[in-house]
Design a protein around this motif. Structure first.
Motif, mmCIF file in Angstrom:
data_model
loop_
_atom_site.group_PDB
_atom_site.id
_atom_site.type_symbol
_atom_site.label_atom_id
_atom_site.label_comp_id
_atom_site.label_asym_id
_atom_site.label_seq_id
_atom_site.Cartn_x
_atom_site.Cartn_y
_atom_site.Cartn_z
ATOM 1 N N HIS A 544 7.141 23.189 -52.857
ATOM 2 C CA HIS A 544 5.940 22.381 -53.120
ATOM 3 C C HIS A 544 5.902 21.064 -52.343
ATOM 4 C CE1 HIS A 544 4.884 25.163 -56.324
ATOM 5 N NE2 HIS A 544 6.138 25.114 -56.732
ATOM 6 N N ALA A 545 6.914 20.798 -51.539
ATOM 7 C CA ALA A 545 6.940 19.591 -50.697
ATOM 8 C C ALA A 545 6.700 18.332 -51.518
ATOM 9 C CB ALA A 545 5.900 19.706 -49.582
ATOM 10 N N VAL A 546 7.388 18.253 -52.647
ATOM 11 C CA VAL A 546 7.257 17.080 -53.504
ATOM 12 C C VAL A 546 8.645 16.711 -54.018
ATOM 13 C CG1 VAL A 546 6.803 18.468 -55.565
ATOM 14 C CG2 VAL A 546 6.039 16.099 -55.483
ATOM 15 N N PRO A 547 8.990 15.417 -53.999
ATOM 16 C CA PRO A 547 10.311 15.005 -54.489
ATOM 17 C C PRO A 547 10.357 14.975 -56.022
ATOM 18 C CG PRO A 547 9.082 13.089 -53.796
ATOM 19 C CD PRO A 547 8.234 14.284 -53.444
ATOM 20 N N VAL A 548 11.540 15.119 -56.575
ATOM 21 C CA VAL A 548 11.751 15.038 -58.016
ATOM 22 C C VAL A 548 12.482 13.741 -58.319
ATOM 23 C CG1 VAL A 548 12.843 16.126 -60.017
ATOM 24 C CG2 VAL A 548 11.803 17.542 -58.234
ATOM 25 N N HIS A 549 11.904 12.941 -59.166
ATOM 26 C CA HIS A 549 12.495 11.645 -59.501
ATOM 27 C C HIS A 549 13.763 11.805 -60.322
ATOM 28 C CE1 HIS A 549 12.898 7.531 -60.918
ATOM 29 N NE2 HIS A 549 12.869 7.969 -62.156
ATOM 30 N N ASP A 550 13.749 12.728 -61.286
ATOM 31 C CA ASP A 550 14.886 12.871 -62.190
ATOM 32 C C ASP A 550 15.011 14.321 -62.640
ATOM 33 O OD1 ASP A 550 17.072 12.120 -63.643
ATOM 34 O OD2 ASP A 550 15.988 10.911 -65.118
ATOM 35 N N VAL A 551 16.239 14.814 -62.731
ATOM 36 C CA VAL A 551 16.533 16.136 -63.276
ATOM 37 C C VAL A 551 17.437 15.934 -64.485
ATOM 38 C CG1 VAL A 551 17.600 18.392 -62.888
ATOM 39 C CG2 VAL A 551 16.329 17.263 -61.040
ATOM 40 N N VAL A 552 17.006 16.429 -65.625
ATOM 41 C CA VAL A 552 17.760 16.256 -66.866
ATOM 42 C C VAL A 552 18.093 17.631 -67.423
ATOM 43 C CG1 VAL A 552 17.812 15.207 -69.153
ATOM 44 C CG2 VAL A 552 16.482 14.137 -67.322
ATOM 45 N N LEU A 553 19.355 17.894 -67.639
ATOM 46 C CA LEU A 553 19.801 19.155 -68.230
ATOM 47 C C LEU A 553 20.099 18.914 -69.706
ATOM 48 C CD1 LEU A 553 22.207 20.406 -65.411
ATOM 49 C CD2 LEU A 553 19.746 20.796 -65.666
ATOM 50 N N VAL A 554 19.483 19.716 -70.569
ATOM 51 C CA VAL A 554 19.616 19.512 -72.012
ATOM 52 C C VAL A 554 20.108 20.781 -72.687
ATOM 53 C CG1 VAL A 554 17.821 17.743 -72.075
ATOM 54 C CG2 VAL A 554 17.194 20.135 -72.409
ATOM 55 N N ARG A 555 20.540 20.632 -73.891
ATOM 56 C CA ARG A 555 21.067 21.754 -74.650
ATOM 57 C C ARG A 555 19.947 22.723 -75.040
ATOM 58 N NH1 ARG A 555 26.181 20.801 -76.472
ATOM 59 N NH2 ARG A 555 26.947 18.662 -76.179
ATOM 60 N N PRO A 556 20.270 24.010 -75.225
ATOM 61 C CA PRO A 556 19.266 24.987 -75.672
ATOM 62 C C PRO A 556 18.620 24.555 -76.978
ATOM 63 C CG PRO A 556 21.230 26.121 -74.893
ATOM 64 C CD PRO A 556 21.576 24.649 -74.927
ATOM 65 N N GLY A 557 17.312 24.749 -77.075
ATOM 66 C CA GLY A 557 16.567 24.390 -78.271
ATOM 67 C C GLY A 557 16.099 22.954 -78.303
ATOM 68 N N THR A 558 16.387 22.184 -77.263
ATOM 69 C CA THR A 558 16.005 20.768 -77.231
ATOM 70 C C THR A 558 14.534 20.568 -76.900
ATOM 71 O OG1 THR A 558 18.232 20.108 -76.571
ATOM 72 C CG2 THR A 558 16.465 18.552 -76.109
ATOM 73 N N ILE A 559 14.018 21.318 -75.934
ATOM 74 C CA ILE A 559 12.633 21.129 -75.500
ATOM 75 C C ILE A 559 11.687 21.629 -76.593
ATOM 76 C CG2 ILE A 559 10.887 21.850 -73.819
ATOM 77 C CD1 ILE A 559 13.071 21.949 -71.721
ATOM 78 N N PRO A 560 10.800 20.785 -77.097
ATOM 79 C CA PRO A 560 9.889 21.215 -78.161
ATOM 80 C C PRO A 560 8.884 22.247 -77.662
ATOM 81 C CG PRO A 560 9.337 18.993 -77.414
ATOM 82 C CD PRO A 560 10.628 19.355 -76.747
ATOM 83 N N LYS A 561 8.625 23.223 -78.525
ATOM 84 C CA LYS A 561 7.652 24.267 -78.224
ATOM 85 C C LYS A 561 6.691 24.413 -79.394
ATOM 86 C CE LYS A 561 10.535 27.158 -75.195
ATOM 87 N NZ LYS A 561 11.023 28.544 -74.938
#
Length: 590
Positions: A544-561
């Motif tokens: 996509h030719a776009v930079p990523v400011h931050d990459v955060v790796l989190v534990r399973p089940g952390t991202i709200p759905k």
């Protein structure tokens, strides 16, 4: 003339009282304990519950349904409809201790629906007493364990005189981009949408006969529109049989879903994209060899972005079990349109856009979600100018037709904004879905959410595309468990110090930059955090030719759905900004 789904219930109970309507796998296992209810028994229980509600002067009132997975929910829901009570499906309490989020949602549901009764099984109703100190709202609400209502009450049931304009239930939206709202669904909306489902999925009399009336297997939660309207209400509409299991049992062992399909051989079954990914994760050679999926004709995939890679891998992995690629059925819908808006035709392979490649080379292609259902009008509009866009142009998806719900419960402003749009050159009102997409040769392609679009240096980027690129960067990242969103970043010259920026002096330039949060198992990440972050940045940069400011790796089940499995990007962004994410590791910001 059929005025409501209650008419279908009484008709089937009269004509085929002994036919099984619903089968529930108590343990989730096809060879375990099952509960079944016939159409005759279903009508008796629904009418008994309806009579209990009628005798207490509740027609027109709102009843919150808090049942665990099982047949009791269906009886309670149909009891509400048969009484003229407005059903409000809710998420049942999980244990006696409720977390803050669950309590907040319950408070909001009670207040917004202005509910006067709560219905559930005995365990749920007894458990509500322990929540009273946290939910003082319960003091003014009648609570009933519907299993305690005797069958003899059915004798006093009175036909409520429903019409297509009568309100059937409030479907509270899952809130992927905003607070949940109660969608007002009428009996007419339901009748139109089950008609569309049957037409689009090929539920013809011949198909019903050929499948021995076994039309659905479902693990989907019945308090959500996809799990309620397709396998439960369309079954009632058709007078056929559905096999159900708990969402929890599916999540514990995804192979239970496939085993049930192999055992009961339904015509139709499906779920969001993540469900197919879970099955792939657990697809051992022994499992594939044990299955027979040759009769599975419609494997619908909706409620979240449909991934071309998932479709390809699922078809390839389960081909030895008889599964056909043509059974894959991407579709599109939303609660505000009751459920289904578009879908293809059975036995037609999914349509991919902007590629002539096959196999892994086509894995990032946009997936078509079919054509509008009969009687529905879909236009792609410029959301600012309210004009229809040309074929192939991306804009907001707008829908009109009898399936479009009445509006949001007691929310005039949002109803006017969402349900009353007009398009130059078209008559009538349109539903603004908030989804972005385009039409090509009559096929609808969904590209993202209007409010989720990320604008970097004047170019639009859809978070789903960024998330997909990230997930393919490293096998440790969990499919369907990634969130991309923008944050404001102050870019300042080196002569400025931190205090200058904090005080707003010599302010620097604020711009949007991308943050990528991804779930990964700690054991799969250990020692590889920087490598994974570098690969994610490279994958998104290349694609996509776009930079990523931050990459955060989190534990399973952390991202709200949401309850349907949609990523809640706004909630993830808020947690990120608060520093509240439970991280496995965090890559350094660039």
């Amino acid at each position: 003339m059929v005025r409501s789904l209650v008419d279908f219930l009484t008709t089937h109970a009269s004509r085929q009282p002994d036919r099984t309507a619903y089968r529930f796998l108590v343990t989730g296992d096809s060879d375990g304990e099952t509960e079944e209810i016939s159409y005759g028994r279903l009508a008796e229980r629904a009418q008994a519950i309806a009579a209990w509600l009628q005798e207490r002067g509740l027609p027109g009132a709102r009843a919150i349904l808090l049942y665990p997975a099982g047949i009791d929910f269906i009886c309670g829901y149909l009891g509400c409809l048969a009484a003229g009570v407005v059903a409000v499906p809710g998420v049942p309490p999980r244990g006696r201790k409720q977390n803050h989020r669950a309590l907040t949602r319950m408070k909001r549901l009670i207040a917004d629906a202005d509910a006067t009764v709560m219905m559930g099984d005995r365990e749920v109703i007894d458990g509500l007493a322990d929540m009273a100190e946290h939910l003082p709202e319960l003091a003014d609400i009648t609570r009933v364990a519907t299993e305690d209502i005797p069958d003899v009450a059915a004798a006093s049931w009175r036909d409520p005189g429903l019409t297509p304009d009568s309100v059937a239930f409030l479907q509270y939206t899952s809130g992927s981009t905003s607070d949940p709202k109660g969608v007002v669904v009428t009996h007419g909306n339901l009748l139109d949408n089950v008609r569309i489902l049957s037409e689009r999925w090929g539920h013809t009399p011949d198909a019903i006969e050929r499948y021995g009336h076994e039309m659905y297997v479902s693990w989907l939660p019945v308090y959500h529109d996809m799990g309620l309207i397709a396998p439960v209400l369309d079954t009632l509409h058709l007078g056929t049989t559905a096999t159900l299991l708990s969402p929890l049992h599916f999540l514990q062992r995804p192979e239970r879903w496939l085993t049930a399909i192999s055992r009961f051989r339904p015509h139709t079954s499906g779920g969001p994209n993540f469900a197919y990914e879970l099955c792939l994760k657990h697809a051992t050679p022994e499992l594939v060899e044990s299955l027979d999926l040759g009769d599975w004709r419609v494997a619908f995939n909706g409620a979240e972005p449909v991934r071309a890679a998932t479709l390809r891998r699922f078809a390839e992995t389960f081909a030895p079990a008889g599964f056909r690629r043509e059974s894959l059925y991407p579709c599109y819908g939303l609660a505000e349109a009751t459920l289904m808006v578009s879908g293809g035709h059975p036995d037609e392979a999914p349509v991919l856009a902007a590629t002539t490649a096959h196999g892994p080379a086509a894995d990032t292609a946009a997936v078509g979600v079919g054509r509008p259902g009969p009687g529905l009008t879909v236009v792609v509009a410029d959301p600012e100018r309210h004009v229809e866009l040309a074929e192939g142009e991306t804009g907001e998806i707008w829908v009109a037709g009898a399936s479009v719900a009445r509006g949001y419960w007691r929310n005039v402003m949002d109803t006017r904004e969402t349900f009353r749009a007009t398009v130059t050159g078209h008559e009538g009102r349109f539903l603004r879905t908030g989804d972005l997409g385009f039409l090509r040769d009559g096929e609808l392609f969904v590209t993202g959410r209007l409010k989720d679009v990320i604008v970097i240096d004047g170019r639009n980027h859809y978070p789903q595309d960024l998330e997909l690129a990230a997930e393919t960067a490293h096998p440790a990242l969990r499919p369907g468990c990634t969130a991309a969103f923008p944050v404001d970043v102050v870019e300042r010259e080196e002569r400025q110090d931190v205090q200058d920026v904090q005080d707003g002096r010599d302010g620097g330039v604020t711009s949007e930059r991308i943050v990528l949060v991804a779930e990964a198992a700690p054991e799969a990440v250990a020692g590889a955090e920087e490598t994974i972050a570098r690969l994610v940045r490279a994958a998104i940069g290349d694609a996509h030719a776009v930079p990523v400011h931050d990459v955060v790796l989190v534990r399973p089940g952390t991202i709200p759905k949401t309850s349907s499995g949609k990523i809640q990007r706004r909630a993830t962004r808020e947690a990120y900004l608060r520093g509240a994410l439970a991280g496995v590791a965090e890559a350094a910001a660039v």
